[in-house]
Structure formats: structure tokens, C-alpha cells
Design an enzyme around this catalytic site. Structure first.
Site, PDB file in Angstrom:
ATOM      1  N   TYR A  53      -5.847   0.280 -13.401  1.00  0.00           N
ATOM      2  CA  TYR A  53      -5.337  -0.636 -12.367  1.00  0.00           C
ATOM      3  C   TYR A  53      -5.526  -2.081 -12.840  1.00  0.00           C
ATOM      4  O   TYR A  53      -6.639  -2.469 -13.182  1.00  0.00           O
ATOM      5  CB  TYR A  53      -6.090  -0.462 -11.045  1.00  0.00           C
ATOM      6  CG  TYR A  53      -5.994   0.877 -10.383  1.00  0.00           C
ATOM      7  CD1 TYR A  53      -5.038   1.815 -10.762  1.00  0.00           C
ATOM      8  CD2 TYR A  53      -6.878   1.234  -9.358  1.00  0.00           C
ATOM      9  CE1 TYR A  53      -4.961   3.044 -10.137  1.00  0.00           C
ATOM     10  CE2 TYR A  53      -6.794   2.461  -8.733  1.00  0.00           C
ATOM     11  CZ  TYR A  53      -5.840   3.361  -9.133  1.00  0.00           C
ATOM     12  OH  TYR A  53      -5.764   4.601  -8.509  1.00  0.00           O
ATOM     13  N   LEU A 214      -0.852   6.964   3.158  1.00  0.00           N
ATOM     14  CA  LEU A 214       0.209   6.471   4.038  1.00  0.00           C
ATOM     15  C   LEU A 214       1.579   6.597   3.385  1.00  0.00           C
ATOM     16  O   LEU A 214       2.545   5.950   3.825  1.00  0.00           O
ATOM     17  CB  LEU A 214      -0.060   5.021   4.439  1.00  0.00           C
ATOM     18  CG  LEU A 214      -1.279   4.795   5.340  1.00  0.00           C
ATOM     19  CD1 LEU A 214      -1.504   3.315   5.576  1.00  0.00           C
ATOM     20  CD2 LEU A 214      -1.114   5.530   6.660  1.00  0.00           C
ATOM     21  N   LEU A 219       4.396   5.828   6.301  1.00  0.00           N
ATOM     22  CA  LEU A 219       3.823   6.322   7.542  1.00  0.00           C
ATOM     23  C   LEU A 219       3.326   5.207   8.460  1.00  0.00           C
ATOM     24  O   LEU A 219       2.930   5.470   9.594  1.00  0.00           O
ATOM     25  CB  LEU A 219       2.685   7.307   7.239  1.00  0.00           C
ATOM     26  CG  LEU A 219       3.104   8.579   6.500  1.00  0.00           C
ATOM     27  CD1 LEU A 219       1.893   9.433   6.147  1.00  0.00           C
ATOM     28  CD2 LEU A 219       4.095   9.387   7.339  1.00  0.00           C
ATOM     29  N   LYS A 222       6.937   0.929   8.952  1.00  0.00           N
ATOM     30  CA  LYS A 222       7.654  -0.315   8.635  1.00  0.00           C
ATOM     31  C   LYS A 222       8.909  -0.092   7.808  1.00  0.00           C
ATOM     32  O   LYS A 222       9.715  -1.016   7.647  1.00  0.00           O
ATOM     33  CB  LYS A 222       6.721  -1.290   7.925  1.00  0.00           C
ATOM     34  CG  LYS A 222       6.184  -0.814   6.577  1.00  0.00           C
ATOM     35  CD  LYS A 222       5.218  -1.844   6.012  1.00  0.00           C
ATOM     36  CE  LYS A 222       4.614  -1.398   4.685  1.00  0.00           C
ATOM     37  NZ  LYS A 222       3.648  -2.382   4.161  1.00  0.00           N
TER      38      LYS A 222
END
Length: 421
Positions: A53, A214, A219, A222
Site C-alpha cells: 500500500y 462495503l 454498500l 452513494k
């Protein structure tokens, strides 16, 4: 706050983990510090990151997330209040990837330096490495634990057969075992985990810390039209859910949210938190307002009617995949003990499977099954864990886990139908 143990490691976490993939990507250093402070001050403690990351960002080389977390730890003085989980194994460029012992020794030292700590609480294999024998990878993890650089180990993105094989290797050679699994799992993506991996984790007592909790923000509610995903960092992935099933899931989330006066985000997290074997959903936020919704989901208790409504809306086709797979009724044809049976000369009978509401073993060769079971128990090739016993981490769930077959079922074709989970 009630905590959940990570496998048999002795490490305990609040039922929500912060996904550090946003640090240095969609959250700059200042915002990352604010989010981490708010997360820990709310009583949470598990922070998940990885050495890779955020290498996908132009100009980044990997390690940006770990570096920001390390700076925050030094500034905040909250090291004793958190568990740091990181991962290694993904491609870092210039041939730096995999789970070979030499590379793991190098990778852990680099992560420790970036994080500014002496020991990683949970060190995870970010992906399987078929080119490296499991004995070598697990032996390297054992050396890191012995050296005091790692407390416990976990796996991410492993298939059910390979995870089972790894657990069998650990049991046979007396090596540390994977205590956690990190798969992609959420209300919109159920089949990948529930079809096979869930049964392994339940049977072996692994704790699951799923990512994409999500579904890349879908979820949260939006993203409802193609225009909503345009120009968004995660819009490409979220767009894959804009289909009939995805809109049906959003409608169910809206209905349950209205009844509880909560947000779709909170409802999605609450549903995931109470699935079998789940210890802490991993979710990211780029604002304190988003984090507030995640924390509300950690505390929200859904009743059986709400869970059934969400289950029905997200029921998947277990024969298919893609961004829209899920799970309601699942037939699990994978036998998590099969890898432990490879040394046995007994062959399981193969008969057509019929849909039933309980675990069954196909008829035939029962005497051979009994002989094989006794042999396995004597050789200790099959570590037993009954998920319904008091010591099981699944006792904390408000809903019972699916029934699991006894050890003698291992030599037959075991199938499970997850009804209403």
C-alpha cells in the site's frame, strides 16, 4: 467494548478494523492522523495495512501506508493501545514478491522500519505463493516469531484447499498456524467466501477479518447510477454492482436503515460483523463522518427479520462469480479435511449429492471410513475443533454456525446447506 479473539493467538480486537489502504492514497498524512486518532479514541484497536500500500498510485513505490502509520504511532504514543496487522507477498517491483524465507526476512525488517516498531502483532501472507513449499513459508514465519519480530500470522487471498493444506502442514510439523484469514467478503460478494472458505474457518477455529466490507463503497448507497461512479477512485469496481441484484440489495439496505434510523453503511457493517467466524470487518474511511458511520455499524444490533431481509436480497448464484456474487443457500462440496487424508489409501465413495438440510455422508465404504478415521486420530493428522463447543469463538455470534460434520465424515463427500445465514 466487547472484544473478539483472533483465532487461538491470544490477540483480541474490537469488532471493527481500520483498512490502511487509504493512507497516502485518498487520505493524506494529516487526514490519516485524524482518522486514526478518532478510531482508537472510539475504543477500536486493529489497524490493517500492507507493504504494497499504495504502490498503485503513480509515483509511489509501496510502503506509504506503513510509513504514515509509523509516524502516527511516534506522534500519538498509542502503540500499546493498538494491534498492527500488515502483509507481505505482493509484487513490490524488481522481483520482490512471494513468500520465500529469504524474502520474508527482508520484507519484515522493512515493514518494522517503516512502522517504527519492534514487533508486528499480526503478519499476514498477502497472497498464496505456489512456487514456495508451504513448509518453507511456515518455517520462515516460525523463525520470525521466535526472533520476536512477529506475534501471530494470518493468510489472505488463499483458496480453501490451500488454506487447509497449510493448516495440515502446521499441525504435522509443529509450526505456527495461520490464525486469521483475510478474504474479500461483504453483503454483495458472498459466494467467494461462503461456498468453501467459511466451512474451513468454522471447523478450524480461524478468525476472519474480511476486506472490501462495503464493496468499494457500493454498500454505502452513494453509487446508484452510472453517473455516480464517474471520476471516483473506486468507481470502476463499484460500477460492477450496478445490476438487478445490486439494486435489490440497496433497496433492502434502505428499508432496514429506515427502520433502524441508521445509514446503509452501518447496516452493511452490522450484517457482516455477525456472520460465522467473522472477528472484525475491515473498512476504510477518508473522513471522520464516514468513520462515524462505520463505528455506528460496529454497535448496531440487527434483529432476525432484518437479517433475513438482507439475506434474501443478496442471495447469490453459487455457480457464478463476478462483482455480484453472494450467498443465501450454499452447497459446500469442499471437504476441509481432505488434504489431511492424502496419505490414506482409502478412497471416498462418489455418489450423486441430494439437497438436504443437514450434513450428510454419502453411502458406501463405511467400514473403510471407520478404519481411516481411527488411523487419522492415531496419527493426529486431523486437528479437531467442534465449532459448537464452548471454547469456540463462534459462541459470540448471535446466530449459530452451520452444523459441521464429525471427523468420520471426512472420508465421504460432505455437503452443507447454509440455510438462512
Amino acid at each position: 467494548m466487547q472484544t473478539r479473539e483472533l483465532g487461538r493467538s491470544g490477540l483480541k480486537t474490537a469488532p471493527l478494523a481500520f483498512g490502511g489502504n487509504v493512507f497516502g492514497w485518498t487520505a493524506d498524512e494529516k487526514r490519516s492522523f485524524e482518522l486514526l486518532d478518532a478510531f482508537v479514541d472510539a475504543g477500536c484497536n486493529l489497524i490493517d495495512t500492507a507493504d504494497v500500500y499504495s504502490r498503485w498510485v503513480p509515483g509511489h513505490t509501496g510502503g506509504e501506508s506503513e510509513t504514515i502509520i509509523g509516524k502516527w504511532l511516534a506522534r500519538s504514543g498509542k502503540r500499546d493501545r493498538v494491534l498492527i496487522a500488515t502483509k507481505a507477498g505482493m509484487d513490490m517491483g524488481e522481483g520482490n514478491k512471494g513468500l520465500a524465507p529469504a524474502y520474508l526476512r527482508k520484507a519484515v525488517d522493512l515493514s518494522l522500519k517503516r512502522l517504527g516498531i519492534e514487533r508486528i502483532d499480526l503478519y499476514q501472507a498477502h497472497t498464496d505463493d505456489a512456487a514456495t513449499p508451504l513448509e518453507d513459508t511456515l518455517g520462515a514465519f516460525a523463525d520470525l516469531i521466535k526472533a520476536g519480530k512477529v506475534r501471530a500470522i494470518g493468510a489472505s487471498n488463499y483458496s480453501a484447499p490451500r488454506l487447509t493444506e497449510a493448516l495440515a502442514v502446521s499441525a504435522r510439523l509443529g509450526l505456527p498456524r495461520y490464525e486469521t484469514l483475510q478474504p474479500g467478503y461483504n453483503l454483495a460478494d458472498r459466494s467467494g467466501y461462503e461456498a468453501e472458505l467459511q466451512a474451513v474457518c468454522v471447523a478450524q477455529g480461524l478468525s476472519v477479518i474480511p476486506y472490501y466490507s462495503l464493496a468499494s463503497g457500493f454498500l454505502s448507497g452513494k453509487y446508484r447510477t452510472p453517473d455516480d461512479v464517474k471520476g471516483k477512485a473506486r468507481g470502476g469496481k463499484a460500477a460492477t454492482y450496478l445490476n438487478e441484484r445490486g439494486l435489490r440489495i440497496l433497496a433492502a439496505l434502505d428499508a432496514v436503515s429506515a427502520r433502524y434510523k441508521a445509514t446503509p453503511t452501518a447496516v452493511a457493517i452490522a450484517w457482516l460483523r455477525d456472520r460465522p467466524a467473522i472477528a472484525a470487518p475491515i473498512a476504510s474511511a477518508t473522513s471522520v463522518e464516514q468513520l462515524t458511520d462505520l463505528l455506528a455499524g460496529m454497535r448496531l444490533a440487527l434483529d432476525a427479520a432484518a437479517v433475513a431481509q438482507l439475506d434474501a436480497a443478496s442471495a447469490p448464484d453459487f455457480g457464478g462469480g463476478g462483482g455480484g456474487g453472494g450467498g443465501g443457500r450454499a452447497i459446500c462440496r469442499f471437504n476441509p479435511f481432505r488434504a489431511s487424508l492424502r496419505r490414506s489409501r482409502a478412497r471416498p465413495a462418489r455418489f450423486p449429492l441430494r439437497r438436504r438440510r443437514r450434513s450428510t455422508v454419502c453411502a458406501g465404504r463405511r467400514s473403510s471410513a471407520r478404519r481411516t478415521t481411527r488411523s487419522l486420530l492415531r496419527s493426529r493428522h486431523v486437528p479437531l475443533l467442534a465449532p459448537w463447543r464452548d471454547e469456540s469463538p463462534l459462541k459470540r455470534s448471535s446466530r449459530p454456525a452451520p452444523a459441521w460434520s464429525a471427523c468420520c465424515h471426512a472420508v465421504g463427500e460432505v455437503r452443507h446447506e447454509f440455510v438462512g445465514v
